[in-house]
Design a protein around this motif. Structure first.
Motif, mmCIF file in Angstrom:
data_model
loop_
_atom_site.group_PDB
_atom_site.id
_atom_site.type_symbol
_atom_site.label_atom_id
_atom_site.label_comp_id
_atom_site.label_asym_id
_atom_site.label_seq_id
_atom_site.Cartn_x
_atom_site.Cartn_y
_atom_site.Cartn_z
ATOM 1 N N GLU A 69 -16.770 -12.919 91.330
ATOM 2 C CA GLU A 69 -15.805 -13.897 91.134
ATOM 3 C C GLU A 69 -15.782 -14.232 89.812
ATOM 4 O OE1 GLU A 69 -14.196 -18.404 92.632
ATOM 5 O OE2 GLU A 69 -15.725 -17.189 93.846
ATOM 6 N N GLU A 70 -16.778 -14.299 88.850
ATOM 7 C CA GLU A 70 -16.666 -14.868 87.582
ATOM 8 C C GLU A 70 -15.764 -13.738 86.833
ATOM 9 O OE1 GLU A 70 -20.654 -15.036 86.061
ATOM 10 O OE2 GLU A 70 -21.024 -17.013 87.310
ATOM 11 N N GLU A 71 -15.837 -12.607 86.739
ATOM 12 C CA GLU A 71 -15.054 -11.693 86.286
ATOM 13 C C GLU A 71 -13.454 -11.817 86.472
ATOM 14 O OE1 GLU A 71 -16.490 -10.185 83.915
ATOM 15 O OE2 GLU A 71 -18.340 -9.445 84.281
ATOM 16 N N ALA A 72 -13.041 -12.040 87.829
ATOM 17 C CA ALA A 72 -11.958 -12.395 88.335
ATOM 18 C C ALA A 72 -11.312 -13.486 87.549
ATOM 19 C CB ALA A 72 -11.853 -12.559 89.931
ATOM 20 N N ASN A 73 -12.136 -14.601 87.800
ATOM 21 C CA ASN A 73 -11.712 -15.826 86.817
ATOM 22 C C ASN A 73 -11.275 -15.804 85.561
ATOM 23 O OD1 ASN A 73 -12.058 -17.435 89.281
ATOM 24 N ND2 ASN A 73 -13.842 -17.857 89.008
ATOM 25 N N VAL A 74 -12.092 -15.172 84.720
ATOM 26 C CA VAL A 74 -12.075 -14.604 83.381
ATOM 27 C C VAL A 74 -10.511 -14.040 83.127
ATOM 28 C CG1 VAL A 74 -12.577 -13.336 81.299
ATOM 29 C CG2 VAL A 74 -14.294 -14.764 82.501
ATOM 30 N N PHE A 75 -10.367 -13.033 84.027
ATOM 31 C CA PHE A 75 -8.920 -12.267 84.019
ATOM 32 C C PHE A 75 -7.723 -13.026 84.029
ATOM 33 C CE2 PHE A 75 -5.542 -10.031 86.227
ATOM 34 C CZ PHE A 75 -5.216 -8.681 85.278
ATOM 35 N N MET A 82 -2.187 -10.639 81.931
ATOM 36 C CA MET A 82 -1.800 -11.692 83.100
ATOM 37 C C MET A 82 -0.856 -12.735 82.606
ATOM 38 S SD MET A 82 -1.731 -12.817 86.301
ATOM 39 C CE MET A 82 -2.785 -11.671 86.897
ATOM 40 N N LYS A 83 -0.920 -12.919 81.316
ATOM 41 C CA LYS A 83 -0.046 -13.920 80.788
ATOM 42 C C LYS A 83 1.517 -13.270 80.481
ATOM 43 C CE LYS A 83 -3.548 -16.137 77.989
ATOM 44 N NZ LYS A 83 -4.161 -16.553 76.632
ATOM 45 N N ARG A 84 1.506 -11.965 80.316
ATOM 46 C CA ARG A 84 2.728 -11.175 80.170
ATOM 47 C C ARG A 84 3.399 -11.410 81.794
ATOM 48 N NH1 ARG A 84 1.640 -5.467 78.149
ATOM 49 N NH2 ARG A 84 3.952 -5.336 78.148
ATOM 50 N N TYR A 85 2.489 -10.796 82.641
ATOM 51 C CA TYR A 85 3.128 -11.132 83.828
ATOM 52 C C TYR A 85 3.707 -12.349 84.304
ATOM 53 C CZ TYR A 85 1.621 -6.545 85.675
ATOM 54 O OH TYR A 85 1.822 -5.386 86.125
ATOM 55 N N LEU A 86 3.063 -13.568 84.081
ATOM 56 C CA LEU A 86 3.351 -14.887 84.530
ATOM 57 C C LEU A 86 4.543 -15.183 83.550
ATOM 58 C CD1 LEU A 86 -0.083 -16.711 84.828
ATOM 59 C CD2 LEU A 86 1.264 -15.873 86.504
ATOM 60 N N LYS A 87 4.869 -14.719 82.270
ATOM 61 C CA LYS A 87 5.828 -15.217 81.748
ATOM 62 C C LYS A 87 7.343 -14.639 82.329
ATOM 63 C CE LYS A 87 7.689 -14.742 76.915
ATOM 64 N NZ LYS A 87 7.441 -14.244 75.726
ATOM 65 N N LYS A 88 6.901 -13.248 83.048
ATOM 66 C CA LYS A 88 8.447 -12.819 83.467
ATOM 67 C C LYS A 88 8.493 -13.104 85.045
ATOM 68 C CE LYS A 88 9.256 -9.967 80.004
ATOM 69 N NZ LYS A 88 10.139 -9.873 79.347
ATOM 70 N N ALA A 89 7.501 -13.734 85.764
ATOM 71 C CA ALA A 89 7.705 -13.864 87.219
ATOM 72 C C ALA A 89 8.015 -15.294 87.442
ATOM 73 C CB ALA A 89 6.247 -13.621 87.733
ATOM 74 N N THR A 90 8.729 -15.499 88.544
ATOM 75 C CA THR A 90 9.191 -16.947 88.857
ATOM 76 C C THR A 90 8.310 -17.458 89.828
ATOM 77 O OG1 THR A 90 10.773 -15.923 90.506
ATOM 78 C CG2 THR A 90 11.727 -16.369 88.454
ATOM 79 N N GLU A 91 7.760 -16.723 90.491
ATOM 80 C CA GLU A 91 6.555 -17.140 91.601
ATOM 81 C C GLU A 91 5.275 -16.140 91.288
ATOM 82 O OE1 GLU A 91 7.395 -18.717 95.777
ATOM 83 O OE2 GLU A 91 9.087 -17.397 95.339
#
Length: 232
Positions: A69-75, A82-91
């Motif tokens: 889980e630690e590796e997942a949390n870091v990602f 992930m920041k790129r995905y979140l910038k484009k996504a509405t949900e």
């Protein structure tokens, strides 16, 4: 710590962002191949509601299998991807899952390892089913899907479900969340339509590869309107 699986749903509204998300089905591989602690992953699109095989261009899925889980949390907290995905996504909603049982193969292997830390007071069950359908049986399979899934309508034990997959029509998967094991078992073996579907699968042998896996969902990040307020 034991292996952890995460499944992240992204929703996009504008045409521009939908096109970007479709492109990332190809372009995200380089970044994902370099993520520390990531054992395996799948980039997937989704089908329209009701297990319609036609694509839902607004929803995409990232399935990831982690060493811990630690590796997942870091990602999720630090990754530029992930920041790129979140910038484009509405949900966006990421669910953390511990594997209870997995049977079969996905791309030639069974990637899920049974967790050694299942919690007894957590009754919720998440299920991933995945199959590659034989080309010669595509029409028969999709013609039968509405009948086999009929008992899901207004099912009180079902919290959420979505058809997902790597290749439309051919490589399909489902993801579902259930209130408890009893609700899942009632659907799987108490539903006339689903029992008939199991019998038909054995008779026609319409999968060239299949996998069934149960998980304990225990943590979530973000929100997803169709899931409602999650209890974990």
């Amino acid at each position: 710590m034991s292996q952890v699986t995460t499944i992240t749903f992204f929703k996009y509204h504008t045409l521009r962002n939908k096109i970007w998300a479709f492109g990332m089905m190809q372009f995200a591989h380089v970044a994902l191949s370099e993520v520390k602690g990531l054992q395996d992953y799948k980039l997937m699109g989704s089908g329209k509601d009701g297990f319609n095989p036609f694509a839902d261009w607004s929803v995409y899925v990232l399935l990831q299998i982690w060493e811990n889980e630690e590796e997942a949390n870091v990602f999720f907290e630090e990754s530029e991807l992930m920041k790129r995905y979140l910038k484009k996504a509405t949900e966006r909603c990421s669910l953390f899952l511990k594997n209870i049982k997995a049977k079969g193969e996905w791309s030639g292997i069974n990637p899920f390892v049974k967790s050694d830390s299942i919690t007894e007071n957590n009754p919720y069950i998440a299920v991933i089913t995945r199959a590659t359908i034989k080309l010669s049986l595509l029409y028969k399979f999709w013609k039968y899907v509405p009948t086999s899934q009929k008992s899901l309508e207004n099912n009180k034990g079902l919290m959420f479900t979505k058809g997902i997959g790597e290749v439309p029509f051919l490589q399909m998967a489902t993801f579902s969340i259930w209130k408890d094991k009893e609700s899942l078992m009632q659907f799987a073996y108490g539903s006339k339509e689903h029992v008939q579907a199991i019998e038909k699968t054995k008779k026609l042998n319409w999968y060239s590869e299949e996998l069934f896996s149960r998980f304990q969902p225990y943590k979530s990040i973000g929100t997803w309107e169709a899931m409602g307020e999650l209890p974990f």
